[in-house]
Write an enzyme that holds these catalytic residues in place. Structure first.
Site, short mmCIF file in Angstrom:
data_model
loop_
_atom_site.label_atom_id
_atom_site.label_comp_id
_atom_site.label_asym_id
_atom_site.label_seq_id
_atom_site.Cartn_x
_atom_site.Cartn_y
_atom_site.Cartn_z
N LYS A 210 -5.10 -3.94 -10.79
CA LYS A 210 -4.57 -5.30 -10.71
C LYS A 210 -4.14 -5.76 -12.12
CE LYS A 210 -5.02 -5.13 -6.40
NZ LYS A 210 -6.16 -5.30 -5.56
C1 LIG Z 1 -6.94 -5.10 -4.24
C2 LIG Z 1 -6.95 -5.93 -3.03
C3 LIG Z 1 -8.12 -6.26 -2.34
C4 LIG Z 1 -9.48 -5.68 -2.65
O1 LIG Z 1 -9.89 -5.88 -3.96
P1 LIG Z 1 -11.03 -4.93 -4.59
O2 LIG Z 1 -11.39 -5.63 -5.86
O3 LIG Z 1 -10.41 -3.58 -4.81
O4 LIG Z 1 -12.16 -4.87 -3.64
C5 LIG Z 1 -8.03 -7.14 -1.28
N1 LIG Z 1 -6.86 -7.64 -0.89
C6 LIG Z 1 -5.70 -7.33 -1.48
C7 LIG Z 1 -4.43 -7.94 -1.01
C8 LIG Z 1 -5.70 -6.44 -2.57
O5 LIG Z 1 -4.55 -6.10 -3.15
#
Ligand SMILES: *Cc1c(COP(=O)(O)O)cnc(C)c1O
Length: 429
Positions: A210
């Site tokens: 992210k």
């Molecule tokens: C990355 C992501 C998640 C999950 O996040 P994590 O920190 O990896 O558990 C949930 N929803 C969306 C849309 C994502 O891109």
């Protein structure tokens, strides 16, 4: 070196448009190293206690990071968790969702948005998305509301905010809670406020692909004191804390260990400082890429709705295979051969995953759908979300901006690769 767009496609043995390897995206630097070292040297890697005690709220870095997130995003409460998947589970629980309740969610998202609903034995109901932003279509949400609907889970997909004002208006009419999954859009703006901060509960992922990250982690945000308490309780062994804290409403007071560590929070503090600059760079890259790709027939560039900004986790393209005269697979083959990496054909149609198609989640007999708690036969058949399905099957082409730290020169090279392929469409038929 610029390749002549008239030259033979790399797919047919011609020279590749892109002869460089893009730098991997890595926002971690000396500041994070120093911050992590400071925590390790302090010997306090976590200070949480699952009991009603001052340490129920975590150690100094957890609390400092949460204060800074709340100030940055302009919310009353920011609550860290060990992943955004955990954050989504805590959010659905805190929202008071009961077994058998229906929660409306888009299928064009990461699976965890919907799994968090099932986690509480509630029933995900998939509504379709808008073709321009790929976010929940308020009209489809309205059409999917039943007497059993209790919440809406909006997703700010690829970096563009969902239409949360429209969703909140629907929620008010039907007395629903709205949760926003802003994992992919930290720093994006919707009507003068950050995406994720305009619904009852929102939040961000801090996983390593992210915009900003702590390896793994997440941040919940809310302006509601009661919801904030519930989120903190679910994060940290609620059942052992409620009595001491004086909580009498035991709804969903099943607790977990969703706690984030001191090292991650120390790194998170440095990452938060960089967010504005990192998002601005993504936006500059997207603007340049937009100039490079402008005017290519049968190719739609990402749109940004009025009053919104986009934080470009993904640069989302839509192709018209009929205008191009070739399939998406053929196009991707040609672009990849030219050296364009990070292309994704389609995204997700979560309702078509085996778990939903076979309605088997907990155990082997179809729980929760087969139980009397589930009061109607919810359909996950292909065809319930035509916009999301057509994008996934045929027309959506993502470029994962999150993977690379692209220079202007890289972006120009990507532009020439696209133009070269577009000049040679006839040869690809
Ligand atoms: C990355 C992501 C998640 C999950 O996040 P994590 O920190 O990896 O558990 C949930 N929803 C969306 C849309 C994502 O891109």
């Amino acid at each position: 070196m610029t390749i002549d767009t008239d030259s033979t496609l790399a797919l047919f043995g011609g020279p590749k448009s892109i002869d460089r390897v893009f730098t991997r995206y890595n926002p971690i630097g000396a500041e994070e190293v120093a911050a992590a070292r400071g925590v390790v040297e302090s010997g306090v890697l976590s200070q949480f206690i699952g009991d009603w005690d001052p340490d129920f709220f975590g150690g100094p870095k957890v609390q400092e990071f949460e204060r800074k997130c709340a100030a940055y995003f302009g919310v009353k409460h920011a609550i860290t968790v060990n992943s955004w998947t955990s954050g989504l589970i805590a959010a659905v629980g805190a929202a008071g969702i009961e077994p058998g309740d229906e929660v409306i969610v888009p299928p064009f998202t990461m699976c965890a948005s919907a799994t968090a609903i099932l986690h509480w034995n509630a029933i995900p109901v998939f509504a379709d998305i808008e073709p321009e932003t790929f976010c929940l279509d308020p009209k489809s949400v309205e059409a999917n509301i039943t007497p059993y609907t209790k919440a809406i889970m909006a997703v700010d997909i690829f970096g563009h905010p969902a239409d949360t004002d429209a969703l909140m208006a629907i929620a008010e009419r039907h007395d629903l809670k709205v949760i926003t999954d802003t994992a992919q859009a930290p720093g994006a703006v919707y009507r003068n406020k950050f995406a994720g901060t305009r619904t009852h509960i929102g939040g961000f992922s801090l996983n390593y692909h992210k915009h900003i990250h702590t390896g793994e982690g997440g941040i919940l945000v809310t302006d509601d004191d009661v919801l904030a308490d519930k989120l903190r309780l679910i994060r940290n062994h609620a059942e052992a804390v409620v009595a001491g804290m004086g909580v009498t409403d035991l709804t969903n007071m099943i607790g977990y260990n969703f706690r984030l560590g001191e090292i991650e929070c120390a790194i998170g503090i440095e990452q938060l400082d960089k967010l504005e600059r990192l998002v601005a760079r993504r936006q500059a890259v997207a603007a340049l890429l937009g100039q490079e790709l402008a005017g290519l027939e049968g190719l739609r560039l990402p749109m940004v709705k009025e009053g919104c900004t986009h934080s470009y986790y993904v640069y989302s393209l839509v192709i018209d295979p009929d205008t191009l005269g070739i399939s998406r697979a053929r196009l991707v083959e040609a672009l990849s051969a030219e050296g364009v990496t990070g292309l994704a054909s389609g995204y997700q149609n979560v309702h078509l995953l085996p778990m939903y198609q076979q309605k088997q989640a907990y155990g082997s007999r179809g729980f929760p759908w087969n139980s009397e708690l589930c009061r109607r036969d919810v359909s996950y058949a292909k065809g319930i979300c035509p916009v999301a399905e057509d994008l996934h099957d045929r027309t959506y082409l993502g470029f994962a901006m999150c993977l690379h730290d692209l220079t202007d020169e890289d972006v120009r090279a990507i532009g020439s690769a696209f133009r070269k392929v577009w000049c040679n469409l006839a040869a690809l038929k």
